[in-house]
Enzyme design. Structure first.
Site, PDB file in Angstrom:
ATOM      1  N   ASN A 182     -38.163  18.097 -21.839  1.00 48.15           N
ATOM      2  CA  ASN A 182     -38.879  19.290 -21.401  1.00 48.15           C
ATOM      3  C   ASN A 182     -40.364  19.117 -21.763  1.00 48.15           C
ATOM      4  OD1 ASN A 182     -40.064  21.857 -21.243  1.00 48.15           O
ATOM      5  ND2 ASN A 182     -38.097  22.847 -21.615  1.00 48.15           N
ATOM      6  N   ASP A 220     -47.825  20.017 -14.261  1.00 49.84           N
ATOM      7  CA  ASP A 220     -47.592  20.128 -12.815  1.00 49.84           C
ATOM      8  C   ASP A 220     -46.154  20.588 -12.552  1.00 49.84           C
ATOM      9  OD1 ASP A 220     -47.702  19.809 -10.055  1.00 49.84           O
ATOM     10  OD2 ASP A 220     -47.375  17.634 -10.146  1.00 49.84           O
ATOM     11  N   HIS A 236     -44.784  17.060 -16.451  1.00 46.79           N
ATOM     12  CA  HIS A 236     -43.820  17.211 -15.344  1.00 46.79           C
ATOM     13  C   HIS A 236     -44.032  16.028 -14.408  1.00 46.79           C
ATOM     14  CE1 HIS A 236     -44.113  21.275 -16.974  1.00 46.79           C
ATOM     15  NE2 HIS A 236     -43.000  21.602 -16.331  1.00 46.79           N
ATOM     16  N   HIS A 272     -53.826  14.651  -6.673  1.00 43.37           N
ATOM     17  CA  HIS A 272     -53.991  13.253  -7.084  1.00 43.37           C
ATOM     18  C   HIS A 272     -55.436  12.773  -6.925  1.00 43.37           C
ATOM     19  CE1 HIS A 272     -49.396  12.825  -6.480  1.00 43.37           C
ATOM     20  NE2 HIS A 272     -49.690  13.232  -7.686  1.00 43.37           N
ATOM     21  N   GLU A 285     -39.922  14.118 -17.991  1.00 44.39           N
ATOM     22  CA  GLU A 285     -39.248  14.585 -16.770  1.00 44.39           C
ATOM     23  C   GLU A 285     -37.880  15.107 -17.205  1.00 44.39           C
ATOM     24  OE1 GLU A 285     -39.735  15.214 -13.401  1.00 44.39           O
ATOM     25  OE2 GLU A 285     -37.651  15.826 -13.577  1.00 44.39           O
TER      26      GLU A 285
END
Ligand code: SAM
Length: 284
Positions: free
Chosen positions: A146, A167, A41, A18, A117
């Protein structure tokens, strides 16, 4: 899908990820031109560090808690640190923002963010957790999507500047191969984007192979890596560190990663084997 990020939110790996993510966003904001971010993700966007799952591991105590307690935090980390502080009182660290929240908070009216997500419950939680950003640029949560398919479906985007953040949980044995395929799909469709990939480091020796494979993807001309080991990798089944790979890295990250990692690594160290590396793998 067993992975739930709420067990790991705010850990050392989130801090590294982050911090660098916020530096990329700061760079994108330097120009008035709009930018678009695809977060493939996304997780749920906001985490309760005092909740059952985060409390079970307490990983955040070795991550964000250490950073917030540190002296002389570099200016380069201020966007990130201020974002976390803005969610918490001075006396209690409870709320930790995920990558979607950190990006959404940085958007200007001309910018846009698309979030993927796959987990059905987390996808709904994500929607709720970023709903407050309706006044920022456009934030779109794709229903239970996806992220790898989104790369194929959404690239190239109408906004020509931006970043794709990848990620994954790396719970599948072939996740590194899937990431390579995703980068290849992405580069074919949108070669000028910045691609940022987070990866776990268990065995430091195996990381080099992944780097080489990314460097060999057609169209990848500029590649930069920032790696942190928080302990000696004696047990190669453990998460001993993590890295971030940048295809078409923002200048602000390549010139300043060393300063940030030199500050974060001793802070996040879990034994005397902690070390960092920030290097060009291709280009420059
Ligand atoms: C490491 S977490 C993401 C954390 C988030 N990026 C952050 O920094 O706050 C990985 C997330 O990806 C989700 N996921 C797993 N496979 C996926 C896929 N193929 N597409 C989209 N999401 C996926 C998992 O449910 C999990 O929430």
């Amino acid at each position: 899908m067993n992975y739930r990020h709420s067990y790991h939110a705010g850990n050392f790996a989130d801090v590294v990820k982050h911090a660098l993510q916020c530096m990329c966003l700061a760079y994108l904001r330097q120009k008035d031109k709009p930018f678009w971010v695809l977060d493939t993700h996304a997780g749920i966007g906001m985490y309760d560090l005092l909740g059952e799952q985060a409390s079970k591991t307490g990983e955040w105590q070795q991550g964000i808690a250490k950073l917030l307690a540190a002296d002389n935090i570099p200016v380069l980390l201020q966007d990130y640190v201020n974002a976390v502080r803005s969610l918490n009182s001075a006396h209690e660290l409870r709320w930790y923002p995920g990558s979607p929240w950190l990006t959404a908070q940085q958007l200007r009216s001309q910018d846009a963010l698309t979030l993927c997500e796959l987990h059905p419950i987390d996808s709904q939680l994500l929607r709720d957790n970023v709903s407050q950003f309706h006044s920022a640029g456009s934030v779109k949560v794709l229903p239970q999507t996806n992220g790898y398919s989104a790369i194929k479906a959404l690239l190239p985007p109408p906004i020509k500047r931006g970043m794709v953040l990848i990620d994954p949980p790396f719970e599948q044995r072939d996740e590194f191969d899937t990431v390579l395929q995703a980068l290849s799909d992405g580069m074919r469709r949108w070669a000028t984007a910045t691609y940022v990939v987070w990866y776990p480091i268990k065995d430091p020796l195996s990381v080099g192979e992944f780097h080489q494979q990314v460097a060999a993807i057609q169209g990848v001309e500029k590649l930069f890596a920032a790696d942190v080991l928080v302990r000696s990798a004696l047990d190669r089944t453990k998460l001993n560190g993590c890295g971030m790979l940048f295809v078409n890295p923002p200048y602000g990250v390549t010139s300043q990663a060393a300063e940030v990692l030199a500050f974060l690594t001793p802070l996040l160290a879990q034994d005397r084997g902690a070390q960092w590396q920030a290097q060009w793998l291709k280009g420059e």
